[in-house]
Design a protein around this motif. Sequence first.
Motif, PDB file in Angstrom:
ATOM      1  N   GLU A   1       9.072 -11.028  44.838  1.00 18.46           N
ATOM      2  CA  GLU A   1      10.296 -11.634  44.307  1.00 18.46           C
ATOM      3  C   GLU A   1      10.069 -12.195  42.905  1.00 18.46           C
ATOM      4  N   ALA A   2       8.896 -12.782  42.693  1.00 19.92           N
ATOM      5  CA  ALA A   2       8.596 -13.330  41.368  1.00 19.92           C
ATOM      6  C   ALA A   2       8.412 -12.226  40.343  1.00 19.92           C
ATOM      7  N   ALA A   3       7.776 -11.130  40.738  1.00 20.09           N
ATOM      8  CA  ALA A   3       7.530 -10.027  39.795  1.00 20.09           C
ATOM      9  C   ALA A   3       8.842  -9.408  39.325  1.00 20.09           C
TER      10      ALA A   3
ATOM     11  N   PRO B   1       9.049 -11.884  33.193  1.00 19.55           N
ATOM     12  CA  PRO B   1       8.888 -11.038  32.001  1.00 19.55           C
ATOM     13  C   PRO B   1       7.810  -9.986  32.248  1.00 19.55           C
ATOM     14  N   PRO B   2       7.793  -8.897  31.471  1.00 18.01           N
ATOM     15  CA  PRO B   2       6.902  -7.765  31.755  1.00 18.01           C
ATOM     16  C   PRO B   2       5.421  -8.113  31.906  1.00 18.01           C
ATOM     17  N   LEU B   3       4.868  -8.902  31.009  1.00 17.94           N
ATOM     18  CA  LEU B   3       3.435  -9.179  31.072  1.00 17.94           C
ATOM     19  C   LEU B   3       3.074  -9.997  32.303  1.00 17.94           C
ATOM     20  N   ILE B   4       3.931 -10.955  32.648  1.00 13.56           N
ATOM     21  CA  ILE B   4       3.693 -11.755  33.851  1.00 13.56           C
ATOM     22  C   ILE B   4       3.909 -10.899  35.099  1.00 13.56           C
ATOM     23  N   ALA B   5       4.939 -10.052  35.083  1.00 17.49           N
ATOM     24  CA  ALA B   5       5.187  -9.163  36.218  1.00 17.49           C
ATOM     25  C   ALA B   5       3.997  -8.244  36.459  1.00 17.49           C
ATOM     26  N   ALA B   6       3.403  -7.742  35.371  1.00 18.90           N
ATOM     27  CA  ALA B   6       2.236  -6.862  35.516  1.00 18.90           C
ATOM     28  C   ALA B   6       1.073  -7.597  36.168  1.00 18.90           C
ATOM     29  N   ARG B   7       0.875  -8.850  35.806  1.00 13.35           N
ATOM     30  CA  ARG B   7      -0.206  -9.644  36.418  1.00 13.35           C
ATOM     31  C   ARG B   7       0.056  -9.851  37.903  1.00 13.35           C
TER      32      ARG B   7
ATOM     33  N   LEU C   1       1.798  -7.910  39.831  1.00 15.13           N
ATOM     34  CA  LEU C   1       1.641  -6.619  40.494  1.00 15.13           C
ATOM     35  C   LEU C   1       0.173  -6.317  40.778  1.00 15.13           C
ATOM     36  N   ARG C   2      -0.707  -6.745  39.888  1.00 14.28           N
ATOM     37  CA  ARG C   2      -2.143  -6.538  40.136  1.00 14.28           C
ATOM     38  C   ARG C   2      -2.603  -7.333  41.349  1.00 14.28           C
ATOM     39  N   PHE C   3      -2.074  -8.551  41.505  1.00 16.40           N
ATOM     40  CA  PHE C   3      -2.400  -9.333  42.705  1.00 16.40           C
ATOM     41  C   PHE C   3      -1.850  -8.651  43.956  1.00 16.40           C
ATOM     42  N   LEU C   4      -0.643  -8.115  43.870  1.00 15.15           N
ATOM     43  CA  LEU C   4      -0.047  -7.416  45.009  1.00 15.15           C
ATOM     44  C   LEU C   4      -0.881  -6.199  45.404  1.00 15.15           C
ATOM     45  N   ALA C   5      -1.360  -5.464  44.408  1.00 10.97           N
ATOM     46  CA  ALA C   5      -2.195  -4.296  44.695  1.00 10.97           C
ATOM     47  C   ALA C   5      -3.472  -4.703  45.413  1.00 10.97           C
TER      48      ALA C   5
ATOM     49  N   PRO D   1       9.459  -2.449  49.048  1.00  8.63           N
ATOM     50  CA  PRO D   1      10.913  -2.374  48.832  1.00  8.63           C
ATOM     51  C   PRO D   1      11.393  -3.243  47.672  1.00  8.63           C
ATOM     52  N   LEU D   2      10.676  -4.325  47.396  1.00  8.54           N
ATOM     53  CA  LEU D   2      11.054  -5.193  46.281  1.00  8.54           C
ATOM     54  C   LEU D   2      10.641  -4.599  44.945  1.00  8.54           C
ATOM     55  N   ILE D   3       9.533  -3.888  44.923  1.00 10.31           N
ATOM     56  CA  ILE D   3       8.948  -3.418  43.661  1.00 10.31           C
ATOM     57  C   ILE D   3       9.517  -2.079  43.218  1.00 10.31           C
ATOM     58  N   ARG D   4       9.879  -1.215  44.151  1.00  6.84           N
ATOM     59  CA  ARG D   4      10.370   0.127  43.766  1.00  6.84           C
ATOM     60  C   ARG D   4      11.523   0.096  42.774  1.00  6.84           C
ATOM     61  N   PRO D   5      12.501  -0.830  42.911  1.00  8.07           N
ATOM     62  CA  PRO D   5      13.599  -0.842  41.929  1.00  8.07           C
ATOM     63  C   PRO D   5      13.149  -1.127  40.493  1.00  8.07           C
ATOM     64  N   LEU D   6      11.944  -1.699  40.317  1.00 10.05           N
ATOM     65  CA  LEU D   6      11.468  -1.953  38.957  1.00 10.05           C
ATOM     66  C   LEU D   6      11.370  -0.671  38.140  1.00 10.05           C
ATOM     67  N   LEU D   7      11.059   0.448  38.787  1.00 12.83           N
ATOM     68  CA  LEU D   7      10.878   1.707  38.063  1.00 12.83           C
ATOM     69  C   LEU D   7      12.186   2.234  37.487  1.00 12.83           C
ATOM     70  N   ALA D   8      13.310   1.727  37.972  1.00 11.43           N
ATOM     71  CA  ALA D   8      14.610   2.189  37.464  1.00 11.43           C
ATOM     72  C   ALA D   8      15.043   1.434  36.213  1.00 11.43           C
TER      73      ALA D   8
END
Length: 369
Positions: free
Chosen positions: A209-211, A215-221, A223-227, A236-243
């Motif tokens: 939800e936070a990602a 902002p992009p740089l924080i979201a990327a960080r 996402l690395r924790f999520l991975a 399901p929360l992250i897939r819409p980011l690609l659109a």
Amino acid sequence: MAGVADNTLSQSIVDVGWLATFTIHGLILFLLGWTLIIRRLRISTDRRRQQMVTVWRPILAQSLIESPDTLPSIHPRDRVLFLYLWNHLQESIKGESSAELCAVMRRTGMDHVAHHYLAKGTMRQQLLAIVTLGHLKDPSAWGHLAELAHDTNAFRSLEAARALVRIDAPRAIPVLVPLMSQRVDWSPLKVLAILQGAGNDLVARALGEAAVKAPPLIAARLLRFLASIRSHRALPLIRPLLARRPLHEDVLAGCLSLFGQCSDPQDLSTVRQYLTHPTWFIRVHAAAALGKMGVEEDEGHLIGLLGDSHWWVRYRAAEALSILPFMTDDKLSILVQTLPTTEARKVLTPFVAKRFEESLAHTSGLSAA
């Protein structure tokens, strides 16, 4: 007159010399005595500490089953040592047994000492108090610990964050996620250890939800924790980011890394479409993800990347080929011999050798058994 003056001067020099001699010897004796005193004090302290450990270690061990009816008093000089012993035992156990240890802490009044150390102690005492109150799951310390989680000292703030998770993980994660995304001085390994203590499902939802909102740089960080925690709950929360358009490349790389770690077949077609992305590190992440989740038809895609213009893409493609679930040793050996270019054979050969060494080691282990 000159003779008298010379005699007086000589006598003064002799007196000064004797005074210096006595002073030096006095200092030597003082330092020797002081050294002996320090040594005796250290021996006495070590003996007292050893006696304290001898008394309290079996009591704390017994408390895992049942607390004794009476407990010995703790001298103020032994409080820090007691807290070390208590926390060491707390961290070595799991489950309900820790509740008995918490009861011992409260019966001895050491919980009040921990609060005092938290408010007015030295750095060492404060860190010890943070860990202690976290193990105690003491909600009364929440406000102070939440404040310390924002402290500029990275070590102290991380320990405060860990204590908050131990006290109340569902309440702590929303407080800590913004900090995790911004505190570049926090060790990622320690952050992951804290997240794992909170439970992957809870963390995945909060980070996802936070990602989405960050902002992009924080979201990327994030996402690395999520991975790193590999929770499917966040997908399901992250897939819409690609659109999103424009899509930041760091966010895209983080999504591909997450898809690879989770290996959900639903994301396979998405990963494939980025194998030809114009940015080299996106192709790297796509190749790495395909190695974890690819099927037999993806072998051709990865072989194509062995001719990529960027070395890291060729390397990750070779690595991905070597770890595909359906890739056998024989098939990989034949593949490296039939590749059309020297560059492609050169990058894949080390992985063939690695597979051969692992197979040989496994065979040797079975023979020895």
